[in-house]
Write a protein that holds these residues in place. Sequence first.
Motif, PDB file in Angstrom:
ATOM      1  N   GLU A  50      75.274  65.131  32.266  1.00  0.00           N
ATOM      2  CA  GLU A  50      75.695  63.565  33.380  1.00  0.00           C
ATOM      3  C   GLU A  50      75.785  64.814  34.409  1.00  0.00           C
ATOM      4  N   SER A  51      74.881  66.441  34.378  1.00  0.00           N
ATOM      5  CA  SER A  51      75.293  66.816  35.374  1.00  0.00           C
ATOM      6  C   SER A  51      73.642  66.862  35.454  1.00  0.00           C
ATOM      7  N   SER A  52      72.588  67.019  34.945  1.00  0.00           N
ATOM      8  CA  SER A  52      71.566  67.014  35.140  1.00  0.00           C
ATOM      9  C   SER A  52      71.198  65.508  35.306  1.00  0.00           C
ATOM     10  N   PHE A  53      71.566  64.270  35.252  1.00  0.00           N
ATOM     11  CA  PHE A  53      70.660  63.193  35.932  1.00  0.00           C
ATOM     12  C   PHE A  53      70.886  62.994  37.052  1.00  0.00           C
ATOM     13  N   PRO A  54      71.885  62.925  37.892  1.00  0.00           N
ATOM     14  CA  PRO A  54      71.887  62.624  38.960  1.00  0.00           C
ATOM     15  C   PRO A  54      70.422  62.878  40.325  1.00  0.00           C
ATOM     16  N   LEU A  73      75.017  58.423  29.577  1.00  0.00           N
ATOM     17  CA  LEU A  73      74.583  58.121  30.588  1.00  0.00           C
ATOM     18  C   LEU A  73      75.232  56.979  31.923  1.00  0.00           C
ATOM     19  N   LYS A  74      75.637  55.545  30.866  1.00  0.00           N
ATOM     20  CA  LYS A  74      75.273  54.457  31.174  1.00  0.00           C
ATOM     21  C   LYS A  74      76.884  54.137  32.011  1.00  0.00           C
ATOM     22  N   ARG A  75      77.555  55.082  31.701  1.00  0.00           N
ATOM     23  CA  ARG A  75      78.680  54.757  33.025  1.00  0.00           C
ATOM     24  C   ARG A  75      77.950  55.928  34.620  1.00  0.00           C
ATOM     25  N   VAL A  76      77.783  56.668  34.734  1.00  0.00           N
ATOM     26  CA  VAL A  76      77.052  57.791  35.353  1.00  0.00           C
ATOM     27  C   VAL A  76      75.802  57.328  36.090  1.00  0.00           C
ATOM     28  N   VAL A  77      75.420  56.256  35.793  1.00  0.00           N
ATOM     29  CA  VAL A  77      74.203  55.436  36.202  1.00  0.00           C
ATOM     30  C   VAL A  77      74.773  54.886  37.641  1.00  0.00           C
ATOM     31  N   ILE A  78      76.398  54.200  36.973  1.00  0.00           N
ATOM     32  CA  ILE A  78      76.348  53.401  37.876  1.00  0.00           C
ATOM     33  C   ILE A  78      76.974  53.304  39.560  1.00  0.00           C
ATOM     34  N   PRO A  79      76.736  54.004  39.779  1.00  0.00           N
ATOM     35  CA  PRO A  79      76.719  54.745  41.597  1.00  0.00           C
ATOM     36  C   PRO A  79      76.047  54.883  41.861  1.00  0.00           C
ATOM     37  N   LEU A  80      74.770  55.540  41.799  1.00  0.00           N
ATOM     38  CA  LEU A  80      73.068  55.927  41.458  1.00  0.00           C
ATOM     39  C   LEU A  80      71.805  54.654  42.309  1.00  0.00           C
ATOM     40  N   LEU A  81      73.194  53.306  41.270  1.00  0.00           N
ATOM     41  CA  LEU A  81      72.184  51.888  42.006  1.00  0.00           C
ATOM     42  C   LEU A  81      72.541  51.310  42.737  1.00  0.00           C
ATOM     43  N   ALA A  82      71.294  50.478  43.178  1.00  0.00           N
ATOM     44  CA  ALA A  82      71.735  49.844  44.399  1.00  0.00           C
ATOM     45  C   ALA A  82      72.707  48.275  43.996  1.00  0.00           C
ATOM     46  N   SER A  83      72.611  48.204  42.673  1.00  0.00           N
ATOM     47  CA  SER A  83      73.339  46.856  42.383  1.00  0.00           C
ATOM     48  C   SER A  83      72.767  46.674  40.839  1.00  0.00           C
ATOM     49  N   VAL A  84      74.076  46.086  39.883  1.00  0.00           N
ATOM     50  CA  VAL A  84      74.056  45.627  38.375  1.00  0.00           C
ATOM     51  C   VAL A  84      74.206  44.161  38.610  1.00  0.00           C
ATOM     52  N   THR A  85      74.061  43.388  37.339  1.00  0.00           N
ATOM     53  CA  THR A  85      74.130  42.127  36.959  1.00  0.00           C
ATOM     54  C   THR A  85      75.531  42.195  36.929  1.00  0.00           C
ATOM     55  N   PRO A  86      75.420  40.873  36.907  1.00  0.00           N
ATOM     56  CA  PRO A  86      77.507  40.282  36.465  1.00  0.00           C
ATOM     57  C   PRO A  86      77.309  41.222  34.819  1.00  0.00           C
ATOM     58  N   LEU A  87      77.259  40.781  34.283  1.00  0.00           N
ATOM     59  CA  LEU A  87      77.828  41.369  32.732  1.00  0.00           C
ATOM     60  C   LEU A  87      77.582  42.889  32.726  1.00  0.00           C
ATOM     61  N   ALA A  88      76.730  44.237  33.110  1.00  0.00           N
ATOM     62  CA  ALA A  88      77.065  45.198  33.255  1.00  0.00           C
ATOM     63  C   ALA A  88      78.250  45.380  33.735  1.00  0.00           C
ATOM     64  N   ASP A  89      78.409  44.441  34.896  1.00  0.00           N
ATOM     65  CA  ASP A  89      79.331  44.681  35.738  1.00  0.00           C
ATOM     66  C   ASP A  89      81.184  45.290  35.201  1.00  0.00           C
ATOM     67  N   TYR A 104      64.904  48.853  44.519  1.00  0.00           N
ATOM     68  CA  TYR A 104      65.768  49.625  44.664  1.00  0.00           C
ATOM     69  C   TYR A 104      66.448  49.131  42.865  1.00  0.00           C
ATOM     70  N   PRO A 105      66.658  50.154  43.042  1.00  0.00           N
ATOM     71  CA  PRO A 105      67.095  50.352  40.868  1.00  0.00           C
ATOM     72  C   PRO A 105      68.366  49.550  40.629  1.00  0.00           C
ATOM     73  N   VAL A 106      68.059  48.790  39.790  1.00  0.00           N
ATOM     74  CA  VAL A 106      69.054  48.151  39.197  1.00  0.00           C
ATOM     75  C   VAL A 106      69.205  47.698  38.163  1.00  0.00           C
ATOM     76  N   GLY A 107      70.656  47.718  37.377  1.00  0.00           N
ATOM     77  CA  GLY A 107      71.366  48.004  36.289  1.00  0.00           C
ATOM     78  C   GLY A 107      71.643  47.217  35.176  1.00  0.00           C
ATOM     79  N   HIS A 108      71.012  47.082  34.428  1.00  0.00           N
ATOM     80  CA  HIS A 108      71.457  45.007  33.483  1.00  0.00           C
ATOM     81  C   HIS A 108      71.731  46.388  32.311  1.00  0.00           C
ATOM     82  N   ASN A 109      72.644  45.212  31.264  1.00  0.00           N
ATOM     83  CA  ASN A 109      72.971  45.860  30.149  1.00  0.00           C
ATOM     84  C   ASN A 109      72.870  45.002  28.925  1.00  0.00           C
TER      85      ASN A 109
END
Length: 283
Positions: A50-54, A73-89, A104-109
């Motif tokens: 968690e500390s080294s990833f950002p 890292l599955k939750r740590v990444v969320i604030p760093l993304l431009a958007s996430v899909t509705p399912l991931a959210d 723009y980085p997009v998060g998926h699940n």
Amino acid sequence: MPHVSTSTAAHRAAVLGSPIGHSLSPVLHGAAYAALGLSGWSYEAVELDESSFPAWFAGLGPEWSGLSLTMPLKRVVIPLLASVTPLADAVGAVNTVTWTPERYPVGHNTDVHGIVQALRSTGLSSATVGCVVGAGATAASAVAALAGLGCSSVVVQARSARRAGPVLEVAAKLGVAARISDLTAFEDVAAADAVIVTLPGEAASSWSAGLTVTDPPRGAMLDVSYHPWPTDAASRWSSAGGAAVGGFEMLLHQAAEQVRLMTGLDAPLDDMRAAGEKALAER
């Protein structure tokens, strides 16, 4: 969807987490790239917490086309993304990152997809009542998968109500009635159309020691563990005539969906399966 090139232009991807040495993802993605003729693509495993990833994430260049994320890292990444899909959210977890053409980085699940496909491989097409054993990060994706299969009610077996809170929140977001039961409430397991065991290691062994299956089970079981296989729970289930599937099937299908998201091409499932099975046999 990213632009896809089969030329030697560099495209980098990786699986990230800690610990990461056990991951089968490099084998599965590497087999996909080879089968698809993506000679310019590479996929590696990177140990990050968690500390080294950002800082690492902030330094990525335009050659990066996709990331696979494991714990933590599955939750740590969320604030760093431009958007996430509705399912991931809804699940509150991102296990895949891609970039738009504008970078723009997009998060998926894709874990949910993997769970659904694993259960379907047993012949299960739909379910009404589900049971999730455990209340960790995977349990949230399990509830979403059961919702996708049509479950209107889910029992979450957990050591405490506090631990199950985030999983119950996911169920509420998806319109699924959920309740908590104790890890010894095996009657809830017997009554389910689909059972998903998400407990790790010793916790899973302790739980399965109390599992007695004498009649052919009503539902299908997915145990998310994949090595060694079969697990004790899966052995007891299948010995009584029930359908049981392991975590490799889940891992395979979530990786295949990642390949599609990252490359824009349909994943070569048979090639990925063969490579994964070979790697597991050699462990």
